[in-house]
Structures are given as structure tokens and as C-alpha cells.
Design a protein around this motif. Structure first.
Motif, PDB file in Angstrom:
ATOM      1  N   LEU A 290      15.879  -1.958  -6.057  1.00 23.79           N
ATOM      2  CA  LEU A 290      14.490  -1.541  -5.835  1.00 23.79           C
ATOM      3  C   LEU A 290      13.904  -0.782  -7.012  1.00 23.79           C
ATOM      4  CD1 LEU A 290      14.613  -0.518  -2.078  1.00 23.79           C
ATOM      5  CD2 LEU A 290      13.384  -2.442  -3.075  1.00 23.79           C
TER       6      LEU A 290
ATOM      7  N   THR B 269      18.392  -3.550   6.468  1.00 20.66           N
ATOM      8  CA  THR B 269      17.468  -3.691   5.351  1.00 20.66           C
ATOM      9  C   THR B 269      17.133  -5.158   5.069  1.00 20.66           C
ATOM     10  OG1 THR B 269      19.332  -3.537   3.846  1.00 20.66           O
ATOM     11  CG2 THR B 269      18.037  -1.555   4.163  1.00 20.66           C
TER      12      THR B 269
ATOM     13  N   GLU C  49       5.615   4.727   7.510  1.00 22.90           N
ATOM     14  CA  GLU C  49       5.761   3.708   6.473  1.00 22.90           C
ATOM     15  C   GLU C  49       4.439   3.496   5.744  1.00 22.90           C
ATOM     16  OE1 GLU C  49       7.748   0.098   7.849  1.00 22.90           O
ATOM     17  OE2 GLU C  49       6.423  -1.097   6.572  1.00 22.90           O
TER      18      GLU C  49
ATOM     19  N   THR D   6      13.575   2.043   6.890  1.00 27.33           N
ATOM     20  CA  THR D   6      14.721   1.471   7.598  1.00 27.33           C
ATOM     21  C   THR D   6      15.999   2.223   7.254  1.00 27.33           C
ATOM     22  OG1 THR D   6      13.721  -0.718   7.705  1.00 27.33           O
ATOM     23  CG2 THR D   6      16.117  -0.608   7.882  1.00 27.33           C
ATOM     24  N   THR D   7      16.131   2.555   5.980  1.00 29.39           N
ATOM     25  CA  THR D   7      17.307   3.306   5.549  1.00 29.39           C
ATOM     26  C   THR D   7      17.363   4.669   6.227  1.00 29.39           C
ATOM     27  OG1 THR D   7      17.287   2.178   3.415  1.00 29.39           O
ATOM     28  CG2 THR D   7      18.490   4.249   3.534  1.00 29.39           C
TER      29      THR D   7
ATOM     30  N   GLU E 140      11.687 -13.370  -4.230  1.00 36.79           N
ATOM     31  CA  GLU E 140      11.232 -12.170  -4.927  1.00 36.79           C
ATOM     32  C   GLU E 140      11.756 -10.898  -4.284  1.00 36.79           C
ATOM     33  OE1 GLU E 140       7.045 -11.765  -5.628  1.00 36.79           O
ATOM     34  OE2 GLU E 140       7.202  -9.609  -6.028  1.00 36.79           O
TER      35      GLU E 140
ATOM     36  N   LEU F  83      23.522  -0.829   7.237  1.00 34.74           N
ATOM     37  CA  LEU F  83      22.463  -0.757   6.243  1.00 34.74           C
ATOM     38  C   LEU F  83      22.120  -2.154   5.727  1.00 34.74           C
ATOM     39  CD1 LEU F  83      20.687   1.170   4.568  1.00 34.74           C
ATOM     40  CD2 LEU F  83      22.462   1.102   2.807  1.00 34.74           C
TER      41      LEU F  83
ATOM     42  N   THR G 248      14.594  -6.218   7.567  1.00 30.46           N
ATOM     43  CA  THR G 248      13.322  -5.642   7.149  1.00 30.46           C
ATOM     44  C   THR G 248      12.718  -6.438   5.998  1.00 30.46           C
ATOM     45  OG1 THR G 248      13.954  -3.429   7.869  1.00 30.46           O
ATOM     46  CG2 THR G 248      12.240  -3.576   6.189  1.00 30.46           C
TER      47      THR G 248
ATOM     48  N   ARG H 296       5.263  -2.623  -0.488  1.00 26.18           N
ATOM     49  CA  ARG H 296       5.634  -2.857   0.904  1.00 26.18           C
ATOM     50  C   ARG H 296       7.140  -2.822   1.093  1.00 26.18           C
ATOM     51  NH1 ARG H 296       2.058  -7.947   3.165  1.00 26.18           N
ATOM     52  NH2 ARG H 296       0.097  -6.820   3.510  1.00 26.18           N
ATOM     53  N   LEU H 297       7.828  -3.518   0.208  1.00 22.47           N
ATOM     54  CA  LEU H 297       9.284  -3.609   0.345  1.00 22.47           C
ATOM     55  C   LEU H 297       9.923  -2.240   0.201  1.00 22.47           C
ATOM     56  CD1 LEU H 297      11.664  -5.612   0.651  1.00 22.47           C
ATOM     57  CD2 LEU H 297      11.803  -5.639  -1.852  1.00 22.47           C
ATOM     58  N   LEU H 298       9.448  -1.503  -0.774  1.00 26.66           N
ATOM     59  CA  LEU H 298       9.967  -0.162  -1.014  1.00 26.66           C
ATOM     60  C   LEU H 298       9.767   0.719   0.214  1.00 26.66           C
ATOM     61  CD1 LEU H 298      11.184   1.499  -3.311  1.00 26.66           C
ATOM     62  CD2 LEU H 298       8.859   1.991  -4.116  1.00 26.66           C
TER      63      LEU H 298
ATOM     64  N   SER I 197       3.997 -10.748   3.905  1.00 27.52           N
ATOM     65  CA  SER I 197       3.305 -10.928   2.636  1.00 27.52           C
ATOM     66  C   SER I 197       2.883 -12.374   2.448  1.00 27.52           C
ATOM     67  CB  SER I 197       4.205 -10.496   1.480  1.00 27.52           C
ATOM     68  OG  SER I 197       4.447  -9.105   1.535  1.00 27.52           O
TER      69      SER I 197
ATOM     70  N   ARG J  43      11.118  -9.448   7.254  1.00 27.57           N
ATOM     71  CA  ARG J  43       9.806  -9.133   7.837  1.00 27.57           C
ATOM     72  C   ARG J  43       8.745  -8.964   6.750  1.00 27.57           C
ATOM     73  NH1 ARG J  43       7.196  -4.235   8.473  1.00 27.57           N
ATOM     74  NH2 ARG J  43       9.011  -2.861   8.435  1.00 27.57           N
ATOM     75  N   VAL J  44       9.077  -8.211   5.721  1.00 36.39           N
ATOM     76  CA  VAL J  44       8.120  -7.983   4.641  1.00 36.39           C
ATOM     77  C   VAL J  44       7.744  -9.306   3.969  1.00 36.39           C
ATOM     78  CG1 VAL J  44       7.803  -6.944   2.367  1.00 36.39           C
ATOM     79  CG2 VAL J  44       8.836  -5.617   4.216  1.00 36.39           C
TER      80      VAL J  44
ATOM     81  N   PRO K 201      11.424   5.596  -7.930  1.00 37.97           N
ATOM     82  CA  PRO K 201      10.892   5.423  -6.572  1.00 37.97           C
ATOM     83  C   PRO K 201      11.906   5.703  -5.468  1.00 37.97           C
ATOM     84  CG  PRO K 201      10.113   3.650  -7.968  1.00 37.97           C
ATOM     85  CD  PRO K 201      11.031   4.476  -8.812  1.00 37.97           C
ATOM     86  N   LEU K 202      13.115   5.191  -5.624  1.00 40.60           N
ATOM     87  CA  LEU K 202      14.111   5.406  -4.581  1.00 40.60           C
ATOM     88  C   LEU K 202      14.392   6.892  -4.384  1.00 40.60           C
ATOM     89  CD1 LEU K 202      17.078   2.900  -4.471  1.00 40.60           C
ATOM     90  CD2 LEU K 202      15.283   3.371  -2.809  1.00 40.60           C
TER      91      LEU K 202
ATOM     92  N   ARG L 139      14.429  -8.152  -5.776  1.00 43.42           N
ATOM     93  CA  ARG L 139      14.097  -6.725  -5.893  1.00 43.42           C
ATOM     94  C   ARG L 139      15.204  -5.867  -5.282  1.00 43.42           C
ATOM     95  NH1 ARG L 139       9.839  -5.112  -9.106  1.00 43.42           N
ATOM     96  NH2 ARG L 139       7.972  -6.363  -8.781  1.00 43.42           N
TER      97      ARG L 139
ATOM     98  N   ALA M  27       9.073  -0.155   3.375  1.00 43.93           N
ATOM     99  CA  ALA M  27       9.720  -0.653   4.583  1.00 43.93           C
ATOM    100  C   ALA M  27      11.228  -0.434   4.548  1.00 43.93           C
ATOM    101  CB  ALA M  27       9.404  -2.135   4.771  1.00 43.93           C
ATOM    102  N   THR M  28      11.852  -0.750   3.423  1.00 43.14           N
ATOM    103  CA  THR M  28      13.313  -0.632   3.377  1.00 43.14           C
ATOM    104  C   THR M  28      13.757   0.826   3.382  1.00 43.14           C
ATOM    105  OG1 THR M  28      13.222  -0.892   0.982  1.00 43.14           O
ATOM    106  CG2 THR M  28      13.762  -2.834   2.257  1.00 43.14           C
TER     107      THR M  28
ATOM    108  N   ASP N 174       0.675  -4.778  -2.124  1.00 40.90           N
ATOM    109  CA  ASP N 174       1.631  -5.244  -3.116  1.00 40.90           C
ATOM    110  C   ASP N 174       3.023  -5.413  -2.500  1.00 40.90           C
ATOM    111  OD1 ASP N 174       2.245  -5.317  -6.273  1.00 40.90           O
ATOM    112  OD2 ASP N 174       3.871  -4.276  -5.213  1.00 40.90           O
ATOM    113  N   VAL N 175       3.648  -6.523  -2.847  1.00 38.33           N
ATOM    114  CA  VAL N 175       4.942  -6.826  -2.227  1.00 38.33           C
ATOM    115  C   VAL N 175       5.983  -5.756  -2.523  1.00 38.33           C
ATOM    116  CG1 VAL N 175       6.824  -8.488  -2.079  1.00 38.33           C
ATOM    117  CG2 VAL N 175       4.489  -9.300  -2.321  1.00 38.33           C
ATOM    118  N   TYR N 176       5.997  -5.293  -3.761  1.00 38.60           N
ATOM    119  CA  TYR N 176       6.995  -4.276  -4.109  1.00 38.60           C
ATOM    120  C   TYR N 176       6.755  -2.970  -3.358  1.00 38.60           C
ATOM    121  CZ  TYR N 176       9.571  -0.834  -6.872  1.00 38.60           C
ATOM    122  OH  TYR N 176      10.387   0.196  -7.269  1.00 38.60           O
TER     123      TYR N 176
END
Lengths: 221, 221
Positions: free
Chosen positions: A215, A179, B153, B182-183, A206, A175, A182, B174-176, A190, A185-186, B107-108, A210, B178-179, B170-172
Motif C-alpha cells: 500500500l 483484507t 472509513e 478492515t485491519t 491494480e 488478516l 475488502t 479507497r483501497l487504503l 470502483s 469490494r473496493v 500512509p500506512l 497495490r 478500506a483495508t 480515487d482507487v488508491y
DNA sequence: CAGATCGGTGCAGCGACTGCAAAAATGCAA
DNA sequence: TTGCATTTTTGCAGTCGCTGCACCGATCTG
């Protein structure tokens, strides 16, 4: 590619007593191989950028690099592999770099540092800028080189497994590796998409912050 | 695939007043299309499993499904796309499912719930078991269907963007997205690789809990 | 200089994938 | 039922990525 199907003229044995440097070390053969590979890569990336990857055939690339079409596949296993931003050395050294980080450092911090180095090295390569442009204009191609992300992930996992006294099949190790790759990549994407001239470093910081906060959707932007 | 290049016989307009059910609803055409698609997929997965994907040609698959080779590409854009575990409906509904979760949910947690549903639906499909076997024995193929992960995704990102009042760039967001995808991948893979008969749910819980804790190396396993 | 080694090349071939246009199947209405 | 519009299936011909093989010539080693 993890294990290339070919004899892969380039990879067999690293030059004996090779200084990890950059100059034209090694015998004549070594140098010629490096030159051929680089010629192919540069020709390919240039043509991709000019005409779009779909409009460029392997034959075109080889014409541009002045080698036989057959030769291309002695160096790359697919047309798109020329877009991979890191080389074998970077990938292989990743696992040991993980081990060399200060022992008290948290895994996430280790990943950020090591992957930051890796992408930094990539950015110093002669074709980085063009590769980035091509990938930005043709995001579909990222899928084609996903294998290279997986090899980096695997090397990272090896490092973490050793560092944490676990196996590479361990869920936490997997994991963590998956992650953070990933997240890299993000961050890069960005950064590429942003109009501003924030440094890539800024995006890395950043995103990893996060991650570290689980997250959660809090304060910042 | 995000947007298929073809006329894609299947996707144009969903059956009018179609009950979201499963029976043989719709006109004769609809039913035949579904049948053809399913025949192709089942034949392909079965042959993949029996002889290995490399040894199976599109011609073989079509012989097994009793259609013309040309027809295969009216339904799938590549040989390996038959291994994609979720269908268009699942992907499209993902963004709205994100919105329909309780507003106070983090979110998670939203991601875990929605992706859990998605993979649950996939597991109910008629070819899930064989697909899983094939992918477990030929992990390289995962790279070939990575596009389907990206569309999921993207749908997830749409949902989160709407839910959080942000954009999909938005970076957040996207990150949310994407990760968590992946998870999901890590969870499924670990579950497949495990000898034990822990449920997939168990792995999902563990990985998302790790994520929530900021990927810190603590207590558990 | 002689022999071993290794990269470059041509060739022949497989098979994925595509565009096109004709043909068959289906839906619909008179 | 019949005729017409729509949609799906099919055959065909072609492009191109990619591979194994065998040969040639350049490079290396002693």
C-alpha cells in the motif's frame, strides 16, 4: 447467511449424483424449488430497480412471483438477501479452490485468482446486471448483505488455514482473508463507478498489485 | 450513521465556544441531552449483556433509562446502534488528524496512528468494556453496526484524499481507507479473542506490519 | 395404491421503526 | 416574574419485516 434459521427448503442435501451442471436436473421438487427461488429473486430485483428498494414490500415481491408472502421467508432470511451475488455453491467451493492453486503461488495471488473466479461466476448469473444497478444506486444496501461477504471471507479463511498449516483464528489468516475480501469490494465498487469501460479484471489487478506493494504511494495514477 | 434521518436532537450545532473538554459544559439542554443519551446507552448495553440482545426490546431499554420508548429513536436509529464504539466527534476529527500527521510519514503509518488514537478514545468511553463483551458473545451484531465503520472509513478517505492531493473516489485512496479499517477490525477481534494479555497495540503493530510487507507469509508466527 | 415426506399457505402475533401533533421543558428578553 | 420562541419528550396510530405453528396438498418411495 452462514446458518439459516429456517429449514431452508433449498439447502438440505444437494441432489445425489448431481452433475455440477445447470440443466433441470433433479426431481420435480428440486426443479420447482429452483424455479420458485429464481422467480422471487427476479421479481424482487426488478421491482427494486424500478421503484427503489424502500418502496417495495415483501408482499409486492410475492405478488410479482405469484407465491404467498409467507413463502418468501422460506427462501431468503431478509428482503435484501435477494441482492447477494454469489450462491452457496460458490461460497462453499472457495475454500477448496484455495487449496487447489499451485503450491508455489503466493497467498495474495491465490486470493486474486479465487476471488476473481467467484465474482466471474456471479457475473454470469441471470440477475447480476440488475443487482449491480440496484446496489450502485443504493449503496446503503451493501451493509444489509455484508453477512454474505463474511461467509465468503470465512470460506477463504478455511482454505488459507489448510493451505498454510495454520488455524482460522490465526491473525495472519484472518488478516489475509479480510483484507482481500475488502479489496474485492473496493475493486467492484470502483469498477461500477467508473465511466470508462475498463474491465473488472483491470481493477482487480491494480488493487491487488497495490496490496502486494504494501500500500505504498508510488508511481501509477 | 452518516446522516441521520431524524432531527437528531444532539447534533445540530456544537456548543458555541465549547472547550473540547469533557466536563458538563454547555447549557442545561446540552447536559440533559448528553445525560439522556448516556442513560439509554448504558441501560441498553447492560441489558444486552445480561439477557442477550435478542431478548431485550426497545421498551425494556427505555424502562431502564426512564424515558419514553419513542425517545429512544430520537437518539439512535436502531436498537443496535448503542454498540457503536466511537462518537461523532471521533469520526469527524479523523480526517483532520490524518492531515496533521508529519508530512514525511507513509500512509500506512498515518492510518495506524490515527486509527490507534480512535480506538484508544473508544476504549476510554464508559461503556467500552460492556460493548466489547456483548460484541464478542454476539458477533452477528457487528454486521448491524457496519455502517459506523463505513463512516469512519469515509472520514479517513477524506483525510487521505486531501493529504495526497487525490479525490475520495480515487482507487488508491479507497483501497487504503478500506483495508486499514478492515485491519483495525481484525486487530480488535483477534485481541478480544486472545486469552493472553497482549495489548491491543501489539496486535495493531503486527497486522499493520503484515500489511506493509505486502501480506507475504514470512518469518513471524 | 398407501404411507411418508416436504414445500406452500394462512393465521396470529411480536417488535422495530416512523410521522404527526400535542405537551412539557428550557432559553431569552422585557 | 412573565410572556414568547425554541427544542425535546411523549403518545398515538400505523406500516412492515419477520417468525412459529398447524394444516393442506403435491411429490416421492415402495
Amino acid at each position: 447467511m452462514a446458518r439459516s434459521a429456517h429449514t431452508a427448503p433449498g439447502t438440505a442435501g444437494t441432489t445425489p449424483a448431481s452433475d455440477a451442471g445447470e440443466a433441470g436436473s433433479g426431481g420435480l421438487r428440486e426443479r420447482k424449488k429452483r424455479a420458485t427461488r429464481q422467480a422471487l429473486q427476479q421479481a424482487a430485483v426488478r421491482l427494486f430497480r424500478e421503484h427503489g428498494p424502500g418502496a417495495v414490500t415483501v408482499e409486492d415481491i410475492c405478488a410479482g412471483a405469484d407465491v404467498s408472502p409467507r413463502t418468501f421467508f422460506n427462501y431468503f432470511t431478509s428482503k435484501e438477501e435477494v441482492l447477494v451475488p454469489w450462491d452457496r455453491d460458490t461460497i462453499d467451493s472457495t475454500s477448496t479452490r484455495v487449496l487447489e492453486r499451485p503450491p508455489e503461488e503466493e497467498p495474495l495471488e491465490v486470493a486474486r485468482a479465487v476471488l476473481g473466479e467467484a465474482i466471474g461466476t456471479a457475473m454470469n448469473g441471470p440477475t447480476w446486471r440488475d443487482q449491480a444497478v440496484v446496489l450502485r444506486h443504493h449503496p446503503e444496501l451493501i451493509e444489509k448483505i455484508v453477512t454474505s461477504f463474511r461467509t465468503l471471507e470465512a470460506s477463504l479463511a478455511e482454505g488459507f488455514a489448510a493451505r498454510l498449516g495454520r488455524t482460522t483464528e490465526d491473525v495472519y489468516v484472518r488478516l489475509l482473508s479480510a483484507t482481500t475480501i475488502t479489496t474485492l469490494r473496493v475493486s467492484v465498487q470502483s469498477w461500477q463507478d467508473s465511466e470508462s469501460d475498463e474491465s473488472l479484471r483491470h481493477y482487480l489487478d491494480e488493487t491487488f498489485e497495490r496490496l502486494r506493494q504494501g500500500l505504498r504511494p508510488n508511481e501509477l495514477g
